[in-house]
Design an enzyme around this catalytic site. Structure first.
Site, short mmCIF file in Angstrom:
data_model
loop_
_atom_site.label_atom_id
_atom_site.label_comp_id
_atom_site.label_asym_id
_atom_site.label_seq_id
_atom_site.Cartn_x
_atom_site.Cartn_y
_atom_site.Cartn_z
N HIS A 111 0.78 -1.24 0.00
CA HIS A 111 0.00 0.00 0.00
C HIS A 111 0.81 1.29 0.00
CE1 HIS A 111 -0.12 -0.14 4.74
NE2 HIS A 111 1.07 -0.42 4.25
N HIS A 112 2.13 1.22 0.11
CA HIS A 112 2.93 2.44 0.17
C HIS A 112 3.40 2.93 -1.20
CE1 HIS A 112 2.98 2.34 4.47
NE2 HIS A 112 3.68 1.23 4.55
#
Length: 384
Positions: A111-112
């Site tokens: 998710h980064h």
């Protein structure tokens, strides 16, 4: 983030026989064209070409793409990225076609990653790619993140749209905890203002408080936003005793959040994420697979596991060891603080009014070539 976590997860899933209660598919590599629906061409070209052997020739580009200690270059990086991304895209396709009510890709959830750079062990943001695919047929997608770190890459990707609401529960400390974003006043912008929701937590939150807070926020969020599908990132670093985490959650509490989201009966994509104590990561994702398949697995490790893998679950040799009870992290989340966090979310929801509509020209391109007639054909085959 090493694949060993997935190997252990697969062994537990197979040991309990959970594969008998779901359809299992081999992944495929996402194409460059599919990845380019979110990521920039120069960044993708870099990932495709760079290797540990030739990294010196890309030295000028490494800072530009945020390559370093947290995001090193390793052998097979392109294959790794395309395979976990392809799995999330295919999982979204299963939901769109109606072949699955719940789809799981534990290798995903990175998710980064940003449009043009790596971040926090994440290179390609498979979540964003999967949500873009879901948006082709779903007017509103809710993204929920229960990793200990803020889901900043997904939030940033959909910061200015009301078609995706992002809701992240995470440790927040601007100066001392990665990525340093996700405070309560981080609410989105433009058409997406008030559609980025953040639940900034402090060290040591326990099962009871986390579950109560999660349910008290997710329920009204779904009621107000009325999503037509949900993506849930199940990062395991929010468990107690994680090498990089700072919460005191047990596997059952983390799983209770998955069960609660599942109870709404909406198309649901489950993805993995962080988690740096492999034996506990695999325990968690196996348990949450059992929740998704409505299957009881008990607490004892399956006898089919075999000695080769059983040794990695020492010294407890159970599915639910006691985590977060060693006093490593004091619970710094007072009831007053948690109530304040909840009320700030409720204030954001009051700005929303009715659920946003959507016009056909806003539909993203079809990342998988899954045209409506193809979807209808699949549904007809299933009814036959």
């Amino acid at each position: 983030m090493k694949p060993w976590r997935l190997t252990l997860t697969n062994q537990l899933v197979l040991g309990y026989g959970l594969q008998e209660y779901m359809d299992c598919y081999a992944t495929r590599a996402a194409t460059s064209e599919e990845l380019a629906e979110f990521h920039s061409g120069d960044y993708l070209d870099f990932l495709k070409r760079v290797t540990p052997e030739n990294a010196d020739s890309f030295v000028q580009q490494l800072p530009r793409f945020n390559i370093g200690d947290d995001c090193p270059i390793f052998s097979g990086i392109w294959d790794f990225c395309t395979l976990y991304s392809g799995a999330s895209l295919d999982a979204a396709k299963k939901l769109l076609s109606g072949q699955s009510d719940i789809a799981i890709n534990w290798s995903g959830g990175l998710h980064h990653a940003k449009k043009s750079e790596a971040s926090g062990f994440c290179y390609i943001n498979d979540i964003v790619l999967a949500i873009l695919q879901l948006l082709r047929y779903h007017p509103r997608v809710l993204y929920i993140d229960i990793d200990v770190h803020h889901g900043d890459g997904v939030e940033q990707a959909f910061f200015s749209t009301d078609r995706v609401m992002t809701l992240s529960f995470h440790k927040y400390d601007k100066d001392n905890f990665f990525p340093g974003t996700g405070n309560y006043d981080d609410i989105g912008g433009g058409a997406g203002k008030h559609y980025s929701l953040n639940v900034p937590l402090r060290d040591g939150i326990d099962d009871e408080n986390y579950i109560r807070l999660f349910k008290s926020i997710v329920d009204p969020v779904i009621e107000h936003y009325r999503p037509t599908s949900i993506v849930l990132q199940c990062g395991a670093d929010s468990l107690g005793a994680d090498r990089l985490g700072c919460f005191n959650l047990n596997i059952s509490a983390h799983g209770a959040c998955v069960a609660f989201v599942k109870s709404f009966g909406l198309p649901l994509l489950l993805v993995g994420g962080g988690g740096y104590t492999p034996r506990n990561v695999s325990r968690l994702w196996c348990y949450e697979t059992s929740i998704a398949t409505d299957t009881e697995v008990g607490t004892e490790l399956p006898p089919q596991l075999g000695d080769r893998f059983r040794e990695y679950f020492a010294p407890e040799y159970v599915l639910h060891p006691r985590l977060g009870t060693d006093g490593r992290y004091e619970n710094k989340n007072s009831k007053k603080y948690l109530e304040t966090v909840k009320m700030r979310i409720m204030e954001q929801l009051r700005y929303l009014g009715s659920a946003p509509g959507v016009q056909m020209q806003e539909v993203p391109p079809d990342l998988l070539g899954c045209q409506s007639e193809c979807v209808n054909k699949v549904k007809e085959d299933m009814r036959a």
